[in-house]
Scaffold this motif. Structure first.
Motif, mmCIF file in Angstrom:
data_model
loop_
_atom_site.group_PDB
_atom_site.id
_atom_site.type_symbol
_atom_site.label_atom_id
_atom_site.label_comp_id
_atom_site.label_asym_id
_atom_site.label_seq_id
_atom_site.Cartn_x
_atom_site.Cartn_y
_atom_site.Cartn_z
ATOM 1 N N VAL A 398 0.837 -1.204 0.000
ATOM 2 C CA VAL A 398 0.000 0.000 0.000
ATOM 3 C C VAL A 398 0.870 1.250 0.000
ATOM 4 O O VAL A 398 0.535 2.265 -0.600
ATOM 5 N N PHE A 399 2.031 1.145 0.641
ATOM 6 C CA PHE A 399 2.932 2.293 0.757
ATOM 7 C C PHE A 399 3.579 2.659 -0.582
ATOM 8 O O PHE A 399 4.093 3.777 -0.735
ATOM 9 N N LYS A 400 3.541 1.766 -1.555
ATOM 10 C CA LYS A 400 4.221 2.026 -2.821
ATOM 11 C C LYS A 400 3.681 3.255 -3.545
ATOM 12 O O LYS A 400 4.383 3.847 -4.368
ATOM 13 N N VAL A 401 2.445 3.641 -3.213
ATOM 14 C CA VAL A 401 1.897 4.853 -3.849
ATOM 15 C C VAL A 401 2.663 6.089 -3.381
ATOM 16 O O VAL A 401 2.782 7.067 -4.125
ATOM 17 N N VAL A 402 3.183 6.070 -2.152
ATOM 18 C CA VAL A 402 3.976 7.194 -1.650
ATOM 19 C C VAL A 402 5.310 7.259 -2.384
ATOM 20 O O VAL A 402 5.745 8.328 -2.846
ATOM 21 N N THR A 403 5.962 6.109 -2.506
ATOM 22 C CA THR A 403 7.242 6.059 -3.222
ATOM 23 C C THR A 403 7.073 6.485 -4.677
ATOM 24 O O THR A 403 7.848 7.294 -5.203
ATOM 25 N N ALA A 404 6.042 5.954 -5.331
ATOM 26 C CA ALA A 404 5.820 6.248 -6.752
ATOM 27 C C ALA A 404 5.528 7.727 -6.984
ATOM 28 O O ALA A 404 6.077 8.355 -7.897
ATOM 29 N N SER A 405 4.650 8.309 -6.151
ATOM 30 C CA SER A 405 4.286 9.719 -6.336
ATOM 31 C C SER A 405 5.473 10.636 -6.052
ATOM 32 O O SER A 405 5.658 11.652 -6.729
ATOM 33 N N SER A 406 6.293 10.285 -5.080
ATOM 34 C CA SER A 406 7.478 11.085 -4.769
ATOM 35 C C SER A 406 8.451 11.094 -5.943
ATOM 36 O O SER A 406 9.019 12.137 -6.308
ATOM 37 N N ALA A 407 8.631 9.920 -6.544
ATOM 38 C CA ALA A 407 9.552 9.802 -7.676
ATOM 39 C C ALA A 407 9.045 10.568 -8.898
ATOM 40 O O ALA A 407 9.819 11.225 -9.602
ATOM 41 N N LEU A 408 7.725 10.495 -9.143
ATOM 42 C CA LEU A 408 7.157 11.264 -10.252
ATOM 43 C C LEU A 408 7.333 12.763 -10.018
ATOM 44 O O LEU A 408 7.667 13.515 -10.936
ATOM 45 N N GLU A 409 7.083 13.190 -8.786
ATOM 46 C CA GLU A 409 7.177 14.616 -8.473
ATOM 47 C C GLU A 409 8.605 15.126 -8.654
ATOM 48 O O GLU A 409 8.812 16.266 -9.100
ATOM 49 N N GLU A 410 9.589 14.306 -8.334
ATOM 50 C CA GLU A 410 10.990 14.716 -8.448
ATOM 51 C C GLU A 410 11.584 14.438 -9.830
ATOM 52 O O GLU A 410 12.770 14.672 -10.065
#
Length: 811
Positions: A398-410
């Motif tokens: 479930v936490f992978k959405v945090v990792t994915a969104s952070s990477a997209l944002e950066e």
């Protein structure tokens, strides 16, 4: 010279004078020297010092009595000169978002005794006894007979004690001690129902004793108004609402957090007393009215709460979840909590009773009383805790959405990027595996979320680096409490930047290592999909006083914007694809746009070693996917691994079942694609009393088959019954004629079978089905649940609901 006669002084009373030159020679003592000036000064100094010391002590005591201890001695004086009767304030009520009462107070009573007055009353009885004895003595002196009507005061007191102990369900010794107390006010029991209080009052105002015709009326035992808390919805939202102690103060939940608003201010009637302690006439009294408590209106909707609790309860029972389960439904745009549940919970009207039947049976089996008491206390504390905010868990995928969104944002990854999974990746000196050991091969950004591919997220975490990862981890609010207006919120347990090496970064990137509370996870998830805004969650929308004035309002509070609107839109698109394109999502509902991600994490103990066979399964989803209104998280802590333990199979079907109910309730209705329209399920209409020929035409037009039993021309009974939902191609059994013989078949076990296999097996025994969950066209789906247990006898062509899901371990 001849002796001269002495003068006679006896007549004159004068003493003979002595020559000052010769008087000391006769042994007369020399007088003390007169004090000089120095001696006088010293003496006066000593006297003055003692005087000043005494005066100083006196002044200090006066200052202490009049200033420092003024209130204490004033209260002591007032307690002797004034009496007061408390007028309890009515505790405010608690309502849900639609005005449904969740908690309210009703009038009950305190039963009290005045031991001092009771002793005076007994003295009056003894005086009457003495009068009776004198009458008997006088009659005997006159040769007459008079039987004195005597009351045994000791027996009377014991009779009264026994009666009160029985009516109030109290220990006899406790009641007996109350009558012996050196006090004028001892409460025997609080929160006594009116019927019991009425019986007691009626009894003490007309006590008849054995062996006497005299009836005694006591004023020393009486009652006064009190309030008792009632919870009309019983266990619904119990851990959120909380309950009160015997004094009416909140102990848990909203009752505790907003106790100051709910409790109000008690009033008083103060009356003057005379020298004997009796109240003086009413003109010496003054009344201060009670100020009733404020009413609370929650953001929680009892309908949504019921849907959520029912689904989680069924999940807990089906998968034998050992460490409870919980769920939160959050308004993605405001942060308002629409539903929050911890299961098993407890009955708010009987909070001290053990609600979990399994736990109660285990406690009842204990033989050691001390051990049993400790177990009861631990279980009570466990059932009272709001699992959504007071406990943490490892969220897993479930936490992978945090990792994915952070990477997209950066911009360290893009939506168009491709990744490659070989099944294993080496980080430092440690091999880290994907759940699919053979690897996924080449994957798109959408596919790494759909496949829940750990190596891909290790790659993303490496690209972000520890500093950026921790920065976004903090930005999503995962290092601090959310600030929700409920007591007992816990803090997360996470790996700080200074301790995060390559291995820790890798495991954190795919949802292991860090332990978060469910409320933290769902608020972070909401920020991912609502445009990037981290919101403060809240459960009380407004507080209204007894005059109808709004004294407090909770509204949308943006803590910060974590990611851009554009990044949030990309994440919504990717997570919608997880549901619509993945057979393992199980949350697919025809006509609705839903996004979501499941997770399965190993339970890690305090020494960071993995405990065997312990897992946490969870699922976080949102709808509508293109403009999220709600975000929902459901978590099962330690399901029975012998049954199943993956988030995609344990939790997601129940999340989907909840969504099926709450979306229409919230005003969202299905909008079908052309492909979905071709495969819509069919609702069976009423065919009874209709001509068979007409029914056959109708069924063919609906894409349904039929079987006719009997020789009649009119339908007399049908299976499935009216209103049943069946898949296209299902068979409807039509009975005709008056003498109908129903046919029954045994339900087969189709759990674990593919769609084709389940369809064939049910058709073989002549049963219909409805498929839910994952799209049945997917090659990797299997039956996860069937609505009617295998072996059950049902009417031929009855409907069996089948929940389909992935046969892989991506969740």
């Amino acid at each position: 010279m001849p002796d001269m006669p002495e003068k006679n002084h006896g007549n004159t009373g004068e003493k003979p004078k002595q020559n000052p030159r010769t008087r000391w020679k006769r042994g007369v003592r020399k007088p003390a020297a007169r004090p000089n000036t120095s001696m006088k000064i010293r003496a006066n100094g000593v006297i003055l010092g003692f005087t000043l010391l005494f005066a100083g002590g006196l002044l200090v005591n006066i200052f202490r009595l009049t200033i420092l201890d003024h209130d204490t001695y004033t209260d002591m004086a007032n307690s002797r000169q004034f009496g007061s009767i408390t007028i309890p304030a009515a505790r405010g009520s608690i309502y849900d978002a639609n005005g449904t009462i969740l908690a309210q107070s009703a009038t009950v009573y305190r039963i009290f005794v005045d031991p001092g007055l009771f002793r005076k009353e007994m003295e009056m009885v003894e005086k009457k006894n003495e009068s009776e004895r004198m009458k008997a003595a006088e009659a005997a002196a006159d040769g007459k007979t008079y039987e004195p009507d005597l009351i045994d005061t000791a027996a009377l007191q014991e009779t009264l004690v026994q009666y009160l102990a029985q009516e109030l369900a109290m220990d006899v010794l406790t009641v007996r001690d109350a009558f012996e107390a050196q006090s004028n006010y001892v409460v025997l029991k609080k929160q006594v129902e009116k019927s019991t209080a009425d019986r007691i009052l009626q009894y003490v105002t007309a006590i008849a004793t054995a062996g006497s015709s005299r009836v005694i009326s006591l004023s020393s035992v009486s009652r006064e108004s009190d309030t008792k808390r009632f919870y009309p919805q019983n266990e619904l939202a119990a851990s959120v609402i909380g309950f009160n102690n015997i004094d009416g103060d909140g102990l848990y939940g909203i009752e505790a957090y907003y106790n100051e608003y709910l409790s109000g201010v008690d009033g008083k009637t103060i009356t003057a007393k005379d020298a004997n302690g009796n109240e003086m006439p009413y003109r010496y009294s003054k009344t201060f009215d009670a100020q009733d408590g404020d009413d609370l209106y929650l953001t929680i909707d009892t309908t949504l709460q019921t849907y959520l609790e029912n689904s989680i309860t069924e999940m807990v029972e089906t998968y034998e979840v050992a460490n409870r389960a919980c769920g939160v439904i959050l308004n993605a745009k405001t942060g308002a909590v629409l539903a929050m549940a911890s299961v098993p919970g407890f009955d708010l009207n009987e909070p001290f009773a053990i609600y979990d039947t399994t736990a109660k049976a285990a406690i009842d089996a204990l033989t050691d009383e001390k051990e049993k008491e400790q177990a009861i206390a631990a279980q009570r504390e466990r059932q009272w805790r709001n699992k959504c905010i007071t406990e943490t868990y490892i969220p897993g995928s479930v936490f992978k959405v945090v990792t994915a969104s952070s990477a997209l944002e950066e911009d360290v990854v893009t939506y168009a990027d491709h990744f490659f999974c070989k099944g294993t990746v080496k980080v430092a000196d440690k091999d880290m595996n994907c759940w699919k050991r053979s690897g996924h091969g080449s994957e798109t950004f959408e596919q790494i979320l759909t496949n829940s591919c750990n190596p891909a997220f290790i790659d993303i975490g490496t690209r972000l680096g520890a500093t950026l990862f921790c920065r976004y981890f903090e930005a999503y609010g995962l290092t601090e409490k959310t600030g929700i207006d409920l007591p007992g919120e816990t803090s997360s347990v996470y790996m700080p930047l200074e301790q995060m090496g390559p291995v820790e970064l890798a495991s954190s990137s795919f949802g292991q290592t860090n332990s978060l509370s469910p409320i933290e996870v769902v608020t972070a998830y909401a920020a991912v999909v609502n445009g990037g805004y981290l919101l403060k969650p809240y459960v009380v929308s407004k507080i209204v006083d007894c005059d109808g004035n709004v004294v407090l309002t909770n509204e949308k509070t943006v803590r910060r914007q974590v990611i851009s609107v554009e990044t949030s839109a990309e994440m919504r698109s990717a997570l919608q694809a997880v549901v619509e394109n993945n057979g393992g999502s199980n949350a697919y509902i025809k006509g609705y746009k839903i996004g979501g991600k499941s997770g399965t994490a190993q339970v890690i103990s305090g020494d960071t070693t993995v405990e065997d066979e312990l897992y946490v399964a969870s699922y976080c989803c949102f709808a509508p996917a293109d403009d999220p209104e709600i975000v929902m998280l459901i978590m099962a802590d330690q399901p029975n691994t012998k049954i199943d333990y993956y988030g995609s199979t344990v939790v997601v079907p129940y999340a989907r079942a909840t969504l099926e109910k709450i979306l229409p309730y919230l005003g969202y209705y299905p909008e079908y694609t052309e492909e979905e329209k071709q495969n819509l399920d069919v609702t069976v209409p009423l065919f009874i009393d209709l001509p068979v020929a007409d029914v056959q035409v109708t069924l063919e037009s609906m894409g349904l088959q039929y079987e006719v039993v009997g020789e009649g021309s009119t339908v007399t009974m049908q299976t499935p019954v009216t209103g049943s939902v069946v898949a296209k191609g299902s068979t409807v059994l039509l009975y005709t004629g008056g003498n109908v013989q129903e046919e029954y078949v045994a339900v087969p076990d189709v759990v674990g079978l593919s769609f084709k296999e389940a369809n064939a097996k049910l058709a073989e025994v002549q049963l219909n089905y409805v498929a839910k969950g994952a799209a049945t066209s997917q090659s990797n789906v299997k039956v996860l649940l069937q609505s009617i247990p295998a072996g059950t006898m049902v009417q031929k062509w009855s409907v069996i609901n089948l929940d389909f899901g992935s046969s892989d371990q991506s969740g």
